[in-house]
Design an enzyme around this catalytic site. Structure first.
Site, PDB file in Angstrom:
ATOM      1  N   GLU A  54       0.846  -1.124  -0.090  1.00 52.09           N
ATOM      2  CA  GLU A  54      -0.165   0.159  -0.067  1.00 52.09           C
ATOM      3  C   GLU A  54       0.844   1.215  -0.090  1.00 52.09           C
ATOM      4  O   GLU A  54       1.994   1.294   0.632  1.00 52.09           O
ATOM      5  CB  GLU A  54      -0.753   0.122   1.180  1.00 52.09           C
ATOM      6  CG  GLU A  54      -2.258   0.802   1.023  1.00 52.09           C
ATOM      7  CD  GLU A  54      -3.206   0.237   1.898  1.00 52.09           C
ATOM      8  OE1 GLU A  54      -4.029   0.065   1.345  1.00 52.09           O
ATOM      9  OE2 GLU A  54      -3.251   0.717   3.322  1.00 52.09           O
ATOM     10  N   LYS A  56       0.530   4.698   1.591  1.00 52.46           N
ATOM     11  CA  LYS A  56      -0.452   5.374   2.638  1.00 52.46           C
ATOM     12  C   LYS A  56       0.332   6.409   3.440  1.00 52.46           C
ATOM     13  O   LYS A  56       1.262   5.799   3.982  1.00 52.46           O
ATOM     14  CB  LYS A  56      -1.128   4.276   3.662  1.00 52.46           C
ATOM     15  CG  LYS A  56      -1.917   4.749   4.669  1.00 52.46           C
ATOM     16  CD  LYS A  56      -2.978   3.902   5.245  1.00 52.46           C
ATOM     17  CE  LYS A  56      -2.283   2.700   5.841  1.00 52.46           C
ATOM     18  NZ  LYS A  56      -3.363   1.984   6.743  1.00 52.46           N
ATOM     19  N   LYS A 116      -7.913   2.468  -3.289  1.00 49.67           N
ATOM     20  CA  LYS A 116      -8.389   2.203  -1.935  1.00 49.67           C
ATOM     21  C   LYS A 116      -9.214   3.680  -1.402  1.00 49.67           C
ATOM     22  O   LYS A 116      -8.628   4.640  -1.103  1.00 49.67           O
ATOM     23  CB  LYS A 116      -7.439   2.213  -0.821  1.00 49.67           C
ATOM     24  CG  LYS A 116      -7.463   1.732   0.494  1.00 49.67           C
ATOM     25  CD  LYS A 116      -7.378   0.244   0.608  1.00 49.67           C
ATOM     26  CE  LYS A 116      -7.871  -0.330   2.303  1.00 49.67           C
ATOM     27  NZ  LYS A 116      -6.575   0.002   2.957  1.00 49.67           N
ATOM     28  N   GLU A 165     -14.657  -5.689   1.294  1.00 45.48           N
ATOM     29  CA  GLU A 165     -14.273  -5.726   2.739  1.00 45.48           C
ATOM     30  C   GLU A 165     -15.257  -5.885   3.625  1.00 45.48           C
ATOM     31  O   GLU A 165     -16.430  -5.403   3.562  1.00 45.48           O
ATOM     32  CB  GLU A 165     -13.369  -4.624   2.971  1.00 45.48           C
ATOM     33  CG  GLU A 165     -12.880  -4.277   4.265  1.00 45.48           C
ATOM     34  CD  GLU A 165     -12.032  -3.091   4.313  1.00 45.48           C
ATOM     35  OE1 GLU A 165     -11.053  -2.961   3.741  1.00 45.48           O
ATOM     36  OE2 GLU A 165     -12.534  -2.436   5.341  1.00 45.48           O
ATOM     37  N   ASN A 186     -10.799  -7.374   7.085  1.00 45.62           N
ATOM     38  CA  ASN A 186     -10.459  -6.303   7.777  1.00 45.62           C
ATOM     39  C   ASN A 186     -10.259  -6.865   9.261  1.00 45.62           C
ATOM     40  O   ASN A 186     -11.233  -7.138  10.073  1.00 45.62           O
ATOM     41  CB  ASN A 186     -11.295  -4.977   7.554  1.00 45.62           C
ATOM     42  CG  ASN A 186     -10.089  -3.861   8.192  1.00 45.62           C
ATOM     43  OD1 ASN A 186      -9.409  -4.034   9.007  1.00 45.62           O
ATOM     44  ND2 ASN A 186     -10.277  -2.662   7.616  1.00 45.62           N
ATOM     45  N   GLU A 216      -6.515  -8.285   5.659  1.00 45.76           N
ATOM     46  CA  GLU A 216      -6.346  -6.793   5.627  1.00 45.76           C
ATOM     47  C   GLU A 216      -6.037  -6.363   7.083  1.00 45.76           C
ATOM     48  O   GLU A 216      -6.778  -6.588   7.983  1.00 45.76           O
ATOM     49  CB  GLU A 216      -7.169  -5.959   5.026  1.00 45.76           C
ATOM     50  CG  GLU A 216      -7.762  -6.197   3.584  1.00 45.76           C
ATOM     51  CD  GLU A 216      -8.919  -5.525   3.077  1.00 45.76           C
ATOM     52  OE1 GLU A 216      -9.076  -4.686   3.624  1.00 45.76           O
ATOM     53  OE2 GLU A 216      -9.631  -6.182   2.271  1.00 45.76           O
ATOM     54  N   SER A 217      -4.849  -5.419   7.249  1.00 50.50           N
ATOM     55  CA  SER A 217      -4.648  -4.732   8.588  1.00 50.50           C
ATOM     56  C   SER A 217      -4.004  -5.848   9.655  1.00 50.50           C
ATOM     57  O   SER A 217      -4.393  -7.089   9.774  1.00 50.50           O
ATOM     58  CB  SER A 217      -6.208  -4.115   9.251  1.00 50.50           C
ATOM     59  OG  SER A 217      -6.408  -3.147   8.462  1.00 50.50           O
TER      60      SER A 217
END
Length: 261
Positions: A54, A56, A116, A165, A186, A216-217
Protein backbone atom coordinates in the site's frame (compact mmCIF):
# COMPACT_ATOMS: atom_id res chain seq x y z
CA UNK A 1 -20.54 7.76 15.74
CA UNK A 2 -17.44 5.78 14.73
CA UNK A 3 -14.69 6.98 12.39
CA UNK A 4 -16.28 5.23 9.39
CA UNK A 5 -19.56 7.15 9.88
CA UNK A 6 -17.65 10.45 9.98
CA UNK A 7 -15.67 9.58 6.85
CA UNK A 8 -18.87 8.71 4.94
CA UNK A 9 -20.56 12.01 5.85
CA UNK A 10 -17.53 13.94 4.57
CA UNK A 11 -17.22 11.68 1.53
CA UNK A 12 -20.80 12.40 0.38
CA UNK A 13 -20.07 16.15 0.40
CA UNK A 14 -16.77 15.62 -1.41
CA UNK A 15 -18.33 13.44 -4.13
CA UNK A 16 -21.15 15.94 -4.70
CA UNK A 17 -18.54 18.65 -5.20
CA UNK A 18 -16.44 16.53 -7.58
CA UNK A 19 -19.53 15.66 -9.63
CA UNK A 20 -20.34 19.34 -10.03
CA UNK A 21 -16.77 20.05 -11.25
CA UNK A 22 -16.06 17.11 -13.56
CA UNK A 23 -19.02 15.62 -15.47
CA UNK A 24 -19.20 11.86 -16.14
CA UNK A 25 -18.73 12.52 -19.86
CA UNK A 26 -15.33 14.03 -19.14
CA UNK A 27 -14.27 10.99 -17.08
CA UNK A 28 -15.34 8.67 -19.90
CA UNK A 29 -13.18 10.62 -22.34
CA UNK A 30 -10.03 10.01 -20.28
CA UNK A 31 -7.23 8.29 -22.19
CA UNK A 32 -7.05 5.65 -19.46
CA UNK A 33 -10.75 4.81 -19.71
CA UNK A 34 -10.09 2.50 -22.68
CA UNK A 35 -7.02 0.88 -21.09
CA UNK A 36 -6.98 -2.91 -20.76
CA UNK A 37 -6.92 -3.66 -17.02
CA UNK A 38 -4.73 -6.12 -15.11
CA UNK A 39 -6.46 -8.58 -12.80
CA UNK A 40 -5.29 -8.55 -9.20
CA UNK A 41 -7.42 -11.63 -8.43
CA UNK A 42 -5.63 -13.65 -11.13
CA UNK A 43 -2.23 -12.48 -9.87
CA UNK A 44 -3.07 -13.55 -6.32
CA UNK A 45 -4.27 -16.99 -7.42
CA UNK A 46 -0.87 -17.88 -8.87
CA UNK A 47 1.41 -15.95 -6.51
CA UNK A 48 3.68 -17.42 -3.85
CA UNK A 49 3.72 -14.24 -1.72
CA UNK A 50 0.24 -12.75 -2.26
CA UNK A 51 1.44 -9.32 -1.15
CA UNK A 52 -0.65 -6.24 -1.97
CA UNK A 53 1.55 -3.31 -0.92
CA UNK A 54 0.00 0.00 0.00
CA UNK A 55 0.82 3.65 -0.49
CA UNK A 56 -0.50 5.41 2.61
CA UNK A 57 0.76 8.70 4.09
CA UNK A 58 -1.32 8.73 7.25
CA UNK A 59 -4.40 7.19 8.84
CA UNK A 60 -6.93 8.08 11.55
CA UNK A 61 -5.48 5.44 13.88
CA UNK A 62 -1.79 6.23 13.38
CA UNK A 63 -1.79 9.89 12.23
CA UNK A 64 1.39 10.41 10.18
CA UNK A 65 3.04 7.29 8.73
CA UNK A 66 5.27 8.83 6.07
CA UNK A 67 4.71 12.17 4.34
CA UNK A 68 8.09 12.40 2.63
CA UNK A 69 7.91 9.72 -0.06
CA UNK A 70 7.40 10.16 -3.78
CA UNK A 71 4.54 8.01 -5.18
CA UNK A 72 6.54 7.30 -8.33
CA UNK A 73 9.44 5.84 -6.31
CA UNK A 74 7.09 3.81 -4.13
CA UNK A 75 5.23 2.35 -7.14
CA UNK A 76 8.36 1.42 -9.10
CA UNK A 77 9.96 0.08 -5.89
CA UNK A 78 6.98 -2.16 -5.19
CA UNK A 79 6.96 -3.45 -8.77
CA UNK A 80 10.67 -4.19 -8.55
CA UNK A 81 10.07 -6.02 -5.27
CA UNK A 82 7.67 -8.41 -7.00
CA UNK A 83 4.43 -7.58 -5.17
CA UNK A 84 1.13 -8.79 -6.69
CA UNK A 85 -0.54 -5.42 -6.70
CA UNK A 86 -0.48 -1.95 -5.19
CA UNK A 87 -3.15 -0.27 -3.13
CA UNK A 88 -3.31 3.52 -3.47
CA UNK A 89 -5.26 5.53 -0.90
CA UNK A 90 -7.09 8.37 -2.62
CA UNK A 91 -8.91 9.85 0.39
CA UNK A 92 -7.50 13.30 1.21
CA UNK A 93 -8.97 14.37 4.53
CA UNK A 94 -8.24 11.27 6.61
CA UNK A 95 -5.41 9.55 4.72
CA UNK A 96 -3.58 12.35 2.88
CA UNK A 97 -4.07 10.69 -0.51
CA UNK A 98 -5.48 11.89 -3.83
CA UNK A 99 -6.47 10.78 -7.31
CA UNK A 100 -3.19 12.33 -8.46
CA UNK A 101 -1.40 9.61 -6.47
CA UNK A 102 -3.32 7.02 -8.47
CA UNK A 103 -2.49 8.51 -11.83
CA UNK A 104 1.21 8.91 -10.92
CA UNK A 105 1.34 5.29 -9.72
CA UNK A 106 -0.28 4.23 -12.99
CA UNK A 107 2.40 6.05 -15.00
CA UNK A 108 5.15 4.51 -12.86
CA UNK A 109 4.36 0.79 -12.90
CA UNK A 110 2.39 -2.01 -14.59
CA UNK A 111 1.09 -3.51 -11.36
CA UNK A 112 -2.67 -3.99 -10.84
CA UNK A 113 -3.70 -0.87 -8.89
CA UNK A 114 -6.42 -0.87 -6.26
CA UNK A 115 -8.17 2.43 -5.66
CA UNK A 116 -8.45 2.35 -1.85
CA UNK A 117 -11.39 4.62 -1.22
CA UNK A 118 -14.71 4.88 0.60
CA UNK A 119 -17.00 4.25 -2.36
CA UNK A 120 -20.56 5.45 -1.82
CA UNK A 121 -21.46 6.52 -5.38
CA UNK A 122 -21.15 5.05 -8.89
CA UNK A 123 -19.30 8.22 -9.89
CA UNK A 124 -16.24 7.11 -7.87
CA UNK A 125 -16.06 3.86 -9.86
CA UNK A 126 -15.97 5.81 -13.12
CA UNK A 127 -13.26 8.01 -11.56
CA UNK A 128 -11.26 4.90 -10.62
CA UNK A 129 -11.34 3.71 -14.23
CA UNK A 130 -10.51 7.18 -15.61
CA UNK A 131 -7.50 7.54 -13.31
CA UNK A 132 -5.98 4.15 -14.12
CA UNK A 133 -7.20 1.75 -11.42
CA UNK A 134 -7.64 -1.98 -12.09
CA UNK A 135 -9.50 -2.79 -8.88
CA UNK A 136 -12.01 -1.05 -6.63
CA UNK A 137 -12.65 -1.58 -2.94
CA UNK A 138 -16.21 -1.85 -1.62
CA UNK A 139 -16.70 -1.71 2.15
CA UNK A 140 -19.68 -3.77 3.34
CA UNK A 141 -20.02 -1.74 6.56
CA UNK A 142 -21.05 1.40 4.65
CA UNK A 143 -23.16 -0.14 1.86
CA UNK A 144 -26.49 -1.94 1.54
CA UNK A 145 -26.70 -5.25 -0.31
CA UNK A 146 -28.36 -3.43 -3.24
CA UNK A 147 -25.49 -0.91 -3.41
CA UNK A 148 -22.89 -3.68 -3.32
CA UNK A 149 -24.68 -5.38 -6.22
CA UNK A 150 -25.09 -2.16 -8.22
CA UNK A 151 -21.51 -0.97 -7.68
CA UNK A 152 -19.84 -4.35 -8.25
CA UNK A 153 -21.81 -4.96 -11.46
CA UNK A 154 -20.85 -1.52 -12.78
CA UNK A 155 -17.18 -2.25 -11.95
CA UNK A 156 -17.32 -5.59 -13.77
CA UNK A 157 -18.85 -3.88 -16.84
CA UNK A 158 -15.74 -1.63 -16.86
CA UNK A 159 -13.43 -4.69 -16.52
CA UNK A 160 -12.41 -3.68 -12.99
CA UNK A 161 -11.81 -6.32 -10.31
CA UNK A 162 -13.83 -5.96 -7.12
CA UNK A 163 -12.44 -6.47 -3.61
CA UNK A 164 -15.19 -6.44 -1.00
CA UNK A 165 -14.16 -5.80 2.61
CA UNK A 166 -15.97 -7.20 5.63
CA UNK A 167 -15.36 -6.95 9.38
CA UNK A 168 -17.77 -9.61 10.66
CA UNK A 169 -20.10 -12.49 9.80
CA UNK A 170 -23.18 -10.31 9.33
CA UNK A 171 -21.42 -8.15 6.71
CA UNK A 172 -20.12 -11.25 4.96
CA UNK A 173 -23.56 -12.85 4.65
CA UNK A 174 -25.15 -9.76 3.12
CA UNK A 175 -22.31 -9.35 0.62
CA UNK A 176 -21.64 -12.64 -1.12
CA UNK A 177 -22.60 -12.40 -4.81
CA UNK A 178 -21.12 -13.46 -8.16
CA UNK A 179 -20.00 -9.93 -9.18
CA UNK A 180 -17.18 -9.96 -6.59
CA UNK A 181 -13.68 -11.31 -7.26
CA UNK A 182 -12.06 -11.06 -3.84
CA UNK A 183 -13.34 -11.04 -0.28
CA UNK A 184 -11.19 -9.13 2.15
CA UNK A 185 -11.40 -9.53 5.90
CA UNK A 186 -10.33 -6.42 7.80
CA UNK A 187 -8.76 -7.48 11.10
CA UNK A 188 -9.21 -4.02 12.60
CA UNK A 189 -12.16 -3.35 14.87
CA UNK A 190 -13.46 0.04 13.69
CA UNK A 191 -14.81 0.98 17.09
CA UNK A 192 -11.66 0.26 19.11
CA UNK A 193 -8.98 0.18 16.36
CA UNK A 194 -7.71 -3.07 17.90
CA UNK A 195 -6.35 -5.62 15.43
CA UNK A 196 -6.70 -9.40 15.66
CA UNK A 197 -5.88 -12.06 13.07
CA UNK A 198 -8.56 -14.20 14.72
CA UNK A 199 -11.11 -12.24 12.66
CA UNK A 200 -9.60 -13.59 9.42
CA UNK A 201 -9.39 -17.12 10.85
CA UNK A 202 -12.98 -17.17 12.07
CA UNK A 203 -14.48 -15.85 8.83
CA UNK A 204 -12.32 -17.93 6.48
CA UNK A 205 -14.55 -21.00 6.52
CA UNK A 206 -17.61 -18.89 5.66
CA UNK A 207 -16.07 -17.52 2.45
CA UNK A 208 -16.83 -19.70 -0.59
CA UNK A 209 -13.78 -20.88 -2.53
CA UNK A 210 -14.96 -19.11 -5.70
CA UNK A 211 -13.51 -15.91 -4.21
CA UNK A 212 -9.90 -15.05 -3.56
CA UNK A 213 -9.52 -14.54 0.19
CA UNK A 214 -7.59 -11.46 1.28
CA UNK A 215 -6.56 -10.56 4.83
CA UNK A 216 -6.19 -6.86 5.63
CA UNK A 217 -4.79 -4.82 8.56
CA UNK A 218 -2.29 -5.80 11.19
CA UNK A 219 -0.15 -7.94 8.91
CA UNK A 220 3.39 -6.89 9.68
CA UNK A 221 5.29 -10.16 9.97
CA UNK A 222 6.15 -13.27 7.95
CA UNK A 223 4.66 -15.30 10.82
CA UNK A 224 1.24 -13.64 10.38
CA UNK A 225 1.13 -14.66 6.71
CA UNK A 226 2.30 -18.21 7.44
CA UNK A 227 -0.39 -18.39 10.13
CA UNK A 228 -3.13 -17.31 7.71
CA UNK A 229 -2.21 -19.34 4.62
CA UNK A 230 -3.64 -22.64 5.98
CA UNK A 231 -6.98 -20.81 6.30
CA UNK A 232 -7.06 -20.33 2.51
CA UNK A 233 -5.83 -16.73 2.30
CA UNK A 234 -4.06 -15.90 -0.96
CA UNK A 235 -3.83 -12.11 -0.57
CA UNK A 236 -2.29 -10.01 2.21
CA UNK A 237 -2.68 -6.24 2.26
CA UNK A 238 0.33 -4.57 3.88
CA UNK A 239 0.40 -0.82 4.34
CA UNK A 240 2.12 0.69 7.34
CA UNK A 241 4.83 -1.96 7.60
CA UNK A 242 6.47 -0.88 4.32
CA UNK A 243 5.42 2.77 4.33
CA UNK A 244 6.96 3.58 7.71
CA UNK A 245 10.44 2.84 6.26
CA UNK A 246 12.56 5.18 4.13
CA UNK A 247 12.39 2.79 1.18
CA UNK A 248 9.09 0.86 0.99
CA UNK A 249 10.14 -0.96 -2.20
CA UNK A 250 13.32 -2.30 -0.64
CA UNK A 251 11.40 -3.17 2.54
CA UNK A 252 8.83 -5.14 0.47
CA UNK A 253 11.64 -6.86 -1.47
CA UNK A 254 13.31 -8.12 1.73
CA UNK A 255 9.95 -9.17 3.18
CA UNK A 256 9.09 -11.26 0.09
CA UNK A 257 12.57 -12.78 0.03
CA UNK A 258 12.15 -13.90 3.66
CA UNK A 259 8.65 -15.19 2.96
CA UNK A 260 9.89 -17.44 0.16
CA UNK A 261 12.52 -19.12 2.35
Amino acid sequence: MNILDKIVIDKRKEVDLRKSLIPVRQLEQSVLFERITNSLAQNLRVSISGIIAEHKRRSPSKSVINQGLNVQDVASGYENAGVCGMSVLTDGKYFGGSLDDLIIARASCNLPLLRKEFIIDEYQILEAKAYGADVILLIAAILTREEIKQFSELAKSLNLDVLLEVHNEEELHKSIMPSLDMLGVNNRNLKTFEVSLETSKQLSQLIPNDFVKVSESGISSIEAIKELKPFGYQGFLIGENFMKTDNPGESAKQFIKELKK
